[in-house]
Design a protein around this motif. Sequence first.
Motif, PDB file in Angstrom:
ATOM      1  N   ALA A  27       0.853  -1.368   0.070  1.00  0.00           N
ATOM      2  CA  ALA A  27      -0.491   0.237  -0.231  1.00  0.00           C
ATOM      3  C   ALA A  27       0.972   1.441  -0.236  1.00  0.00           C
TER       4      ALA A  27
ATOM      5  N   GLY B 139       2.656   4.859   1.517  1.00  0.00           N
ATOM      6  CA  GLY B 139       2.602   5.120   2.275  1.00  0.00           C
ATOM      7  C   GLY B 139       3.378   3.805   3.393  1.00  0.00           C
TER       8      GLY B 139
ATOM      9  N   GLY C  82       6.275   2.587   3.107  1.00  0.00           N
ATOM     10  CA  GLY C  82       7.507   1.937   3.517  1.00  0.00           C
ATOM     11  C   GLY C  82       8.845   1.744   2.895  1.00  0.00           C
ATOM     12  N   LYS C  83       8.168   1.201   1.058  1.00  0.00           N
ATOM     13  CA  LYS C  83       8.782   0.471   0.068  1.00  0.00           C
ATOM     14  C   LYS C  83       9.568   1.451  -0.591  1.00  0.00           C
TER      15      LYS C  83
ATOM     16  N   ALA D  91      11.208   3.521   1.268  1.00  0.00           N
ATOM     17  CA  ALA D  91      12.217   3.712   1.897  1.00  0.00           C
ATOM     18  C   ALA D  91      13.092   2.193   2.328  1.00  0.00           C
TER      19      ALA D  91
ATOM     20  N   THR E 282      15.225   9.093   4.052  1.00  0.00           N
ATOM     21  CA  THR E 282      14.844  10.435   4.077  1.00  0.00           C
ATOM     22  C   THR E 282      12.786  10.492   4.328  1.00  0.00           C
TER      23      THR E 282
ATOM     24  N   HIS F 243       9.670  11.601  -0.272  1.00  0.00           N
ATOM     25  CA  HIS F 243       9.793  11.368  -1.298  1.00  0.00           C
ATOM     26  C   HIS F 243       9.216  11.110  -2.161  1.00  0.00           C
TER      27      HIS F 243
ATOM     28  N   ASN G 297       6.727  -3.184   8.340  1.00  0.00           N
ATOM     29  CA  ASN G 297       7.714  -2.322   8.357  1.00  0.00           C
ATOM     30  C   ASN G 297       6.712  -1.095   9.783  1.00  0.00           C
ATOM     31  N   LYS G 298       8.174  -0.594  10.128  1.00  0.00           N
ATOM     32  CA  LYS G 298       7.780   0.867  10.970  1.00  0.00           C
ATOM     33  C   LYS G 298       7.952   0.122  12.460  1.00  0.00           C
TER      34      LYS G 298
ATOM     35  N   SER H  19      12.527  -1.880  10.493  1.00  0.00           N
ATOM     36  CA  SER H  19      12.712  -0.352  10.303  1.00  0.00           C
ATOM     37  C   SER H  19      13.719   0.285   9.575  1.00  0.00           C
ATOM     38  N   ALA H  20      12.873   0.471   7.819  1.00  0.00           N
ATOM     39  CA  ALA H  20      13.518   1.608   7.248  1.00  0.00           C
ATOM     40  C   ALA H  20      14.273   2.620   8.066  1.00  0.00           C
TER      41      ALA H  20
END
Length: 179
Positions: free
Chosen positions: A15, A17, A19-20, A22, A33, A36, A121-122, A154-155
């Motif tokens: 989906a 947001g 973090g792909k 990232a 960052t 993006h 992620n996150k 966690s990116a």
Amino acid sequence: LLLPRNVYNVVVLGAGGVGKTALVTRFVKKEFTERHVPTVEDLYEKPLHLRKGVSAFLQVLDTAGTYHFPAMRKVTLQFGDAFILVYSVNDSDSLNEALKLQQEIYAAKGRDDVPMVLVGNKCDLASGTDKHLESHALASSLSRGKNCILAETSAKFDVNVTGVFTALMAQVALANSPR
Ligand code: GDP
């Protein structure tokens, strides 16, 4: 066009947001960052050391997840030798989206042993919270595809990012080994 045999196409889906980008930029450029500019697709190349004397060369496709034409999406799924399905551990909708994508990949490939990592992620945001435990339990119960494993990353803080790609290559090796 002749490619060495250890080149693998890795497609990153999930989906918006989650973090792909990232994850991919953390893996490829060792950077993070906060913002993006979303693009439809970006292709990155990166060698990955697997074990002594053995490397793989990855072509990583970072997708934006939305396609105006279903045919384009199909081409993207066909391109992948292996997939990283990303959700965010604090967003259960994004987990449902990842699981939908998993089924779409199996349908496009016509098989259910496609090498894959389902990535929460996150993990820095939700570690140990009820929401986190819930999403982890749901992910574990649903990611039953052959050659699909679970990971959390966690990116932002570079937790387990390279590990996801290394684990994915192990799934590829498993899928290619005689049974
Ligand atoms: P994409 O749409 O899936 O490519 O998501 P992005 O890579 O653009 O990330 C969306 C937002 O989440 C950005 O503001 C990132 O900085 C943030 N983000 C990505 N990964 C992490 C992470 O591991 N932890 C935290 N706290 N934020 C993250």
